[in-house]
Design an enzyme around this catalytic site. Structure first.
Site, PDB file in Angstrom:
ATOM      1  N   ASP A  29     107.708  56.988   5.651  1.00 50.72           N
ATOM      2  CA  ASP A  29     108.991  56.843   6.367  1.00 50.72           C
ATOM      3  C   ASP A  29     108.831  57.082   7.858  1.00 50.72           C
ATOM      4  O   ASP A  29     108.133  58.125   8.077  1.00 50.72           O
ATOM      5  CB  ASP A  29     109.759  57.992   5.655  1.00 50.72           C
ATOM      6  CG  ASP A  29     111.239  57.728   5.896  1.00 50.72           C
ATOM      7  OD1 ASP A  29     111.691  57.373   7.083  1.00 50.72           O
ATOM      8  OD2 ASP A  29     112.047  58.173   5.263  1.00 50.72           O
ATOM      9  N   GLU A  41     103.687  60.824  -5.520  1.00 46.15           N
ATOM     10  CA  GLU A  41     105.061  60.585  -5.303  1.00 46.15           C
ATOM     11  C   GLU A  41     105.971  61.208  -6.048  1.00 46.15           C
ATOM     12  O   GLU A  41     105.909  61.684  -7.071  1.00 46.15           O
ATOM     13  CB  GLU A  41     104.972  59.024  -5.681  1.00 46.15           C
ATOM     14  CG  GLU A  41     106.393  58.416  -5.564  1.00 46.15           C
ATOM     15  CD  GLU A  41     106.858  58.110  -4.168  1.00 46.15           C
ATOM     16  OE1 GLU A  41     107.765  58.729  -4.012  1.00 46.15           O
ATOM     17  OE2 GLU A  41     106.007  57.299  -3.464  1.00 46.15           O
ATOM     18  N   GLU A  88      96.324  58.731  -2.672  1.00 49.85           N
ATOM     19  CA  GLU A  88      97.217  57.888  -1.975  1.00 49.85           C
ATOM     20  C   GLU A  88      98.584  58.852  -2.142  1.00 49.85           C
ATOM     21  O   GLU A  88      98.884  59.470  -3.076  1.00 49.85           O
ATOM     22  CB  GLU A  88      97.472  56.832  -2.959  1.00 49.85           C
ATOM     23  CG  GLU A  88      98.916  56.075  -2.217  1.00 49.85           C
ATOM     24  CD  GLU A  88      98.969  54.724  -2.670  1.00 49.85           C
ATOM     25  OE1 GLU A  88      99.405  53.957  -2.181  1.00 49.85           O
ATOM     26  OE2 GLU A  88      98.037  54.198  -3.816  1.00 49.85           O
ATOM     27  N   LYS A 131     114.857  57.972  14.302  1.00 53.87           N
ATOM     28  CA  LYS A 131     115.772  58.453  14.993  1.00 53.87           C
ATOM     29  C   LYS A 131     114.811  59.891  15.740  1.00 53.87           C
ATOM     30  O   LYS A 131     114.029  60.483  15.101  1.00 53.87           O
ATOM     31  CB  LYS A 131     116.657  59.396  14.846  1.00 53.87           C
ATOM     32  CG  LYS A 131     117.857  58.142  13.940  1.00 53.87           C
ATOM     33  CD  LYS A 131     119.047  58.833  13.546  1.00 53.87           C
ATOM     34  CE  LYS A 131     120.351  58.189  13.259  1.00 53.87           C
ATOM     35  NZ  LYS A 131     121.413  58.729  12.713  1.00 53.87           N
ATOM     36  N   ASP A 158     105.065  66.972  -4.470  1.00 56.14           N
ATOM     37  CA  ASP A 158     104.989  66.837  -3.107  1.00 56.14           C
ATOM     38  C   ASP A 158     103.367  67.096  -2.822  1.00 56.14           C
ATOM     39  O   ASP A 158     102.772  67.863  -3.016  1.00 56.14           O
ATOM     40  CB  ASP A 158     105.634  68.259  -2.492  1.00 56.14           C
ATOM     41  CG  ASP A 158     105.599  68.579  -0.966  1.00 56.14           C
ATOM     42  OD1 ASP A 158     105.028  67.559  -0.291  1.00 56.14           O
ATOM     43  OD2 ASP A 158     105.862  69.370  -0.352  1.00 56.14           O
ATOM     44  N   THR A 165     102.658  43.345   0.860  1.00 60.52           N
ATOM     45  CA  THR A 165     103.663  43.362  -0.287  1.00 60.52           C
ATOM     46  C   THR A 165     104.761  42.386   0.278  1.00 60.52           C
ATOM     47  O   THR A 165     104.475  41.912   1.204  1.00 60.52           O
ATOM     48  CB  THR A 165     104.149  44.815  -0.218  1.00 60.52           C
ATOM     49  OG1 THR A 165     104.667  45.079   0.998  1.00 60.52           O
ATOM     50  CG2 THR A 165     103.144  45.950  -0.491  1.00 60.52           C
ATOM     51  N   LYS A 166     105.636  42.240  -0.967  1.00 64.32           N
ATOM     52  CA  LYS A 166     106.901  41.445  -0.426  1.00 64.32           C
ATOM     53  C   LYS A 166     107.496  41.816   0.852  1.00 64.32           C
ATOM     54  O   LYS A 166     108.008  41.047   1.416  1.00 64.32           O
ATOM     55  CB  LYS A 166     107.662  41.416  -1.810  1.00 64.32           C
ATOM     56  CG  LYS A 166     108.424  42.444  -2.203  1.00 64.32           C
ATOM     57  CD  LYS A 166     109.196  42.288  -3.406  1.00 64.32           C
ATOM     58  CE  LYS A 166     109.802  43.467  -3.803  1.00 64.32           C
ATOM     59  NZ  LYS A 166     110.700  43.453  -5.066  1.00 64.32           N
ATOM     60  N   ASP A 179     104.599  49.758   9.803  1.00 66.19           N
ATOM     61  CA  ASP A 179     105.246  48.723  10.579  1.00 66.19           C
ATOM     62  C   ASP A 179     106.295  48.969  11.577  1.00 66.19           C
ATOM     63  O   ASP A 179     107.117  48.266  11.917  1.00 66.19           O
ATOM     64  CB  ASP A 179     105.961  47.590   9.377  1.00 66.19           C
ATOM     65  CG  ASP A 179     106.957  48.399   8.475  1.00 66.19           C
ATOM     66  OD1 ASP A 179     107.108  49.592   8.974  1.00 66.19           O
ATOM     67  OD2 ASP A 179     107.521  47.896   7.891  1.00 66.19           O
ATOM     68  N   GLU A 232     106.285  43.274   3.230  1.00 64.13           N
ATOM     69  CA  GLU A 232     105.489  43.175   4.511  1.00 64.13           C
ATOM     70  C   GLU A 232     105.468  41.685   4.893  1.00 64.13           C
ATOM     71  O   GLU A 232     105.540  41.217   5.910  1.00 64.13           O
ATOM     72  CB  GLU A 232     104.090  43.437   4.036  1.00 64.13           C
ATOM     73  CG  GLU A 232     103.066  43.559   5.361  1.00 64.13           C
ATOM     74  CD  GLU A 232     101.711  44.191   5.074  1.00 64.13           C
ATOM     75  OE1 GLU A 232     101.067  44.004   6.035  1.00 64.13           O
ATOM     76  OE2 GLU A 232     101.537  44.794   4.139  1.00 64.13           O
TER      77      GLU A 232
END
Length: 254
Positions: free
Chosen positions: A155, A105, A80, A159, A132, A233-234, A191, A236
């Protein structure tokens, strides 16, 4: 030349519970970065301390001990990339207890939060690398070692001038595909619709991957229904209430 990174290390302080989890559970569940391949069997083996704890529980119990059973067959391994605060990761690990998860992470408060969840829920099938993910893939994961890859809500770098920083690009996808076993899967979710469209294109362009949903759900135009193991998730939930979409993409190694 400086490498373009897909992440920024955010400033943030860990709470007391997260700090305790780092101190108490970090030695067992954190995987130090190394420039050599991981031994997954050793990584997920029960430690001597775990065995002693289990033996103590059994000896203190008044119930008869269960009959010996054969050692469990090693479960699949899933990488993950980027788990945030670890809410979904912990739920997935509990839903798939026979799957072993290596989770990358860079945000230390998130690492502490997931360790706290591991302690609270007695989760045994997660290991965390606070490093990383690209370097982990390059140096710690040999070819055909993974059964799956999860990349949930990376992420989107909204832009246009920052699109080059997006994690899911052709070079990384090629590396991930090479580390998947035949039949292994890559599951991404976002999303942000423009990013979903880019991910669909990038994954479709990788010749060693096949879109699972094209045959099973042609009406979704290449996207997949949400697999059962990925929880809402909350954030989402909030997005769905506001009318935002979520796109899942599941491709497999051929």
């Amino acid at each position: 030349m400086r490498t373009i990174r897909s992440f920024v290390k955010r400033a943030g302080r860990m709470g007391g519970g997260q700090e305790r989890a780092m101190a108490e559970l970090g030695p067992k569940f954190l995987v130090p970065y190394q420039a050599s391949a991981i031994d997954f069997e050793a990584l997920f083996a029960m430690s001597a301390g775990d065995r002693a704890q289990n033996d103590a529980k059994n000896s203190a119990s008044c119930e008869p001990l269960p009959a010996p059973v054969a050692p469990a067959v090693p479960g699949p391994v899933v990488l993950e990339i980027g788990f945030g605060m670890g809410e979904a990761t912990a739920k997935i690990a509990l839903t798939l207890p026979d799957t072993r998860f290596l989770c990358c992470e860079v945000h230390e408060p998130g690492v502490g939060a997931l360790l706290k969840r591991i302690g609270e829920n007695d989760i045994r099938n997660i290991r965390i690398c606070n490093h990383d993910a690209v370097e982990v893939i390059n140096h710690m994961l040999p070819p055909a070692c993974l059964d799956g890859v999860h990349i949930f809500f990376p992420d989107p770098w909204h832009k246009t001038k920052h699109n080059k920083r997006r994690l899911i690009q052709s070079p990384l996808v090629a590396k991930l595909a090479a580390r998947l076993k035949v039949g292994g899967y890559l599951h991404a979710a976002t999303d942000w619709q423009p990013y979903a469209e880019q991910i669909l294109q990038v994954l479709s362009d990788e010749p060693s991957l096949r879109n699972r949903a094209l045959l099973t759900h042609p009406e979704l135009a290449g996207y997949a229904p949400k697999p059962h193991y990925r929880p809402l998730t909350k954030f989402e939930h909030r997005g769905i209430k506001l009318g935002h979409g979520v796109w899942d993409l599941v491709f497999e190694r051929v």
